[in-house]
Design a protein around this motif. Structure first.
Motif, PDB file in Angstrom:
ATOM      1  N   THR A 284      40.807  48.128  42.078  1.00 27.29           N
ATOM      2  CA  THR A 284      40.618  48.896  43.316  1.00 27.29           C
ATOM      3  C   THR A 284      39.135  49.094  43.594  1.00 27.29           C
ATOM      4  N   GLY A 285      38.377  49.432  42.558  1.00 27.03           N
ATOM      5  CA  GLY A 285      36.926  49.591  42.719  1.00 27.03           C
ATOM      6  C   GLY A 285      36.245  48.300  43.143  1.00 27.03           C
ATOM      7  N   MET A 286      36.687  47.199  42.563  1.00 29.09           N
ATOM      8  CA  MET A 286      36.103  45.901  42.899  1.00 29.09           C
ATOM      9  C   MET A 286      36.360  45.545  44.363  1.00 29.09           C
ATOM     10  N   GLN A 287      37.486  46.020  44.899  1.00 30.28           N
ATOM     11  CA  GLN A 287      37.848  45.664  46.273  1.00 30.28           C
ATOM     12  C   GLN A 287      36.950  46.314  47.312  1.00 30.28           C
ATOM     13  N   GLU A 288      36.058  47.194  46.897  1.00 25.40           N
ATOM     14  CA  GLU A 288      35.082  47.741  47.851  1.00 25.40           C
ATOM     15  C   GLU A 288      34.281  46.602  48.487  1.00 25.40           C
ATOM     16  N   ILE A 289      34.050  45.552  47.713  1.00 26.96           N
ATOM     17  CA  ILE A 289      33.341  44.380  48.242  1.00 26.96           C
ATOM     18  C   ILE A 289      34.090  43.804  49.434  1.00 26.96           C
ATOM     19  N   LYS A 290      35.416  43.832  49.378  1.00 27.04           N
ATOM     20  CA  LYS A 290      36.259  43.283  50.446  1.00 27.04           C
ATOM     21  C   LYS A 290      35.957  43.963  51.778  1.00 27.04           C
ATOM     22  N   HIS A 291      35.691  45.274  51.737  1.00 28.19           N
ATOM     23  CA  HIS A 291      35.404  46.016  52.971  1.00 28.19           C
ATOM     24  C   HIS A 291      34.028  45.671  53.530  1.00 28.19           C
ATOM     25  N   ILE A 292      33.112  45.336  52.649  1.00 24.42           N
ATOM     26  CA  ILE A 292      31.755  44.978  53.076  1.00 24.42           C
ATOM     27  C   ILE A 292      31.718  43.526  53.544  1.00 24.42           C
ATOM     28  N   SER A 293      32.309  42.631  52.730  1.00 29.00           N
ATOM     29  CA  SER A 293      32.295  41.208  53.059  1.00 29.00           C
ATOM     30  C   SER A 293      33.593  40.554  52.597  1.00 29.00           C
ATOM     31  N   PRO A 294      34.558  40.425  53.504  1.00 29.77           N
ATOM     32  CA  PRO A 294      35.806  39.737  53.148  1.00 29.77           C
ATOM     33  C   PRO A 294      35.561  38.314  52.640  1.00 29.77           C
ATOM     34  N   ASP A 295      34.532  37.650  53.161  1.00 26.86           N
ATOM     35  CA  ASP A 295      34.236  36.285  52.725  1.00 26.86           C
ATOM     36  C   ASP A 295      33.802  36.257  51.260  1.00 26.86           C
ATOM     37  N   LEU A 296      32.928  37.177  50.857  1.00 23.28           N
ATOM     38  CA  LEU A 296      32.494  37.224  49.456  1.00 23.28           C
ATOM     39  C   LEU A 296      33.677  37.580  48.558  1.00 23.28           C
ATOM     40  N   TRP A 297      34.516  38.515  49.004  1.00 18.66           N
ATOM     41  CA  TRP A 297      35.700  38.878  48.216  1.00 18.66           C
ATOM     42  C   TRP A 297      36.589  37.660  47.978  1.00 18.66           C
ATOM     43  N   ASP A 298      36.818  36.874  49.028  1.00 21.54           N
ATOM     44  CA  ASP A 298      37.624  35.667  48.896  1.00 21.54           C
ATOM     45  C   ASP A 298      36.997  34.701  47.896  1.00 21.54           C
TER      46      ASP A 298
ATOM     47  N   ARG B  52      44.729  29.121  45.184  1.00 25.34           N
ATOM     48  CA  ARG B  52      43.544  29.540  44.428  1.00 25.34           C
ATOM     49  C   ARG B  52      43.437  31.064  44.416  1.00 25.34           C
ATOM     50  N   TYR B  53      43.621  31.672  45.575  1.00 28.37           N
ATOM     51  CA  TYR B  53      43.523  33.135  45.693  1.00 28.37           C
ATOM     52  C   TYR B  53      44.597  33.811  44.837  1.00 28.37           C
ATOM     53  N   ASN B  54      45.819  33.319  44.938  1.00 29.11           N
ATOM     54  CA  ASN B  54      46.921  33.907  44.162  1.00 29.11           C
ATOM     55  C   ASN B  54      46.701  33.738  42.658  1.00 29.11           C
ATOM     56  N   ALA B  55      46.199  32.573  42.246  1.00 26.90           N
ATOM     57  CA  ALA B  55      45.891  32.349  40.827  1.00 26.90           C
ATOM     58  C   ALA B  55      44.803  33.320  40.370  1.00 26.90           C
ATOM     59  N   GLY B  56      43.782  33.499  41.206  1.00 28.80           N
ATOM     60  CA  GLY B  56      42.699  34.430  40.873  1.00 28.80           C
ATOM     61  C   GLY B  56      43.177  35.866  40.796  1.00 28.80           C
ATOM     62  N   ALA B  57      44.006  36.258  41.739  1.00 28.58           N
ATOM     63  CA  ALA B  57      44.534  37.631  41.740  1.00 28.58           C
ATOM     64  C   ALA B  57      45.385  37.877  40.495  1.00 28.58           C
ATOM     65  N   SER B  58      46.137  36.876  40.081  1.00 33.47           N
ATOM     66  CA  SER B  58      46.966  37.003  38.887  1.00 33.47           C
ATOM     67  C   SER B  58      46.105  37.183  37.629  1.00 33.47           C
ATOM     68  N   VAL B  59      45.051  36.402  37.514  1.00 27.48           N
ATOM     69  CA  VAL B  59      44.139  36.530  36.371  1.00 27.48           C
ATOM     70  C   VAL B  59      43.480  37.913  36.381  1.00 27.48           C
ATOM     71  N   MET B  60      43.064  38.372  37.551  1.00 27.68           N
ATOM     72  CA  MET B  60      42.418  39.681  37.651  1.00 27.68           C
ATOM     73  C   MET B  60      43.354  40.795  37.190  1.00 27.68           C
ATOM     74  N   GLU B  61      44.652  40.652  37.475  1.00 28.48           N
ATOM     75  CA  GLU B  61      45.625  41.645  37.010  1.00 28.48           C
ATOM     76  C   GLU B  61      45.704  41.679  35.489  1.00 28.48           C
ATOM     77  N   GLU B  62      45.540  40.522  34.869  1.00 34.46           N
ATOM     78  CA  GLU B  62      45.582  40.453  33.411  1.00 34.46           C
ATOM     79  C   GLU B  62      44.310  41.019  32.784  1.00 34.46           C
ATOM     80  N   LEU B  63      43.186  40.798  33.444  1.00 34.09           N
ATOM     81  CA  LEU B  63      41.898  41.221  32.896  1.00 34.09           C
ATOM     82  C   LEU B  63      41.586  42.692  33.141  1.00 34.09           C
TER      83      LEU B  63
END
Length: 125
Positions: A26-40, A8-19
């Motif tokens: 990179t900007g969106m990944q700021e969420i990952k630093h705040i909440s890895p769970d929400l990023w996932d 699921r994660y890999n499919a999502g990451a692939s779609v995000m690369e297309e969009l």
């Protein structure tokens, strides 16, 4: 059929690369630093479970997303998805028409704000 979380994660990451451009991702990944769970959840569910489905095209999904974001008044996310819509083939004219059509359902204030943001995105492209 359900996918395991890595799939699921890999499919999502692939779609995000297309969009989205690398800069936007990179900007969106700021969420990952705040909440890895929400990023996932964003990547696995939002883009892996929803956007990676096959029946609708990415451009059709962006029409739905733009409409929903305008309806909610979620203008920060609208900016990112306007760019994504252009990236997957929606034309400036189609986006303008979508916003005009939304006026009857969301009212002039949200439509005018959305059109202003669209104008900024069009100038950047």
């Amino acid at each position: 059929m359900t996918m395991d979380n890595n799939t699921r994660y890999n499919a999502g990451a692939s779609v995000m690369e297309e969009l989205f451009s690398e800069e936007v991702r990179t900007g969106m990944q700021e969420i990952k630093h705040i909440s890895p769970d929400l990023w996932d959840m964003i990547v696995s569910f939002g883009f892996g479970d929803l956007y990676a489905r096959k029946t609708l095209s990415l451009s059709q999904r962006e029409i739905i997303t733009l409409t929903s974001l305008i309806t909610q008044g979620a203008f920060d996310q609208l900016r990112v998805h306007l760019q994504a819509a252009l990236n997957v083939g929606l034309s400036k004219e189609e986006i303008i028409e979508l916003i005009i059509h939304c006026t009857g359902y969301v009212g002039f204030p949200k439509a005018v704000q959305a059109m202003g943001i669209a104008g900024e995105i069009f100038k950047e492209n």
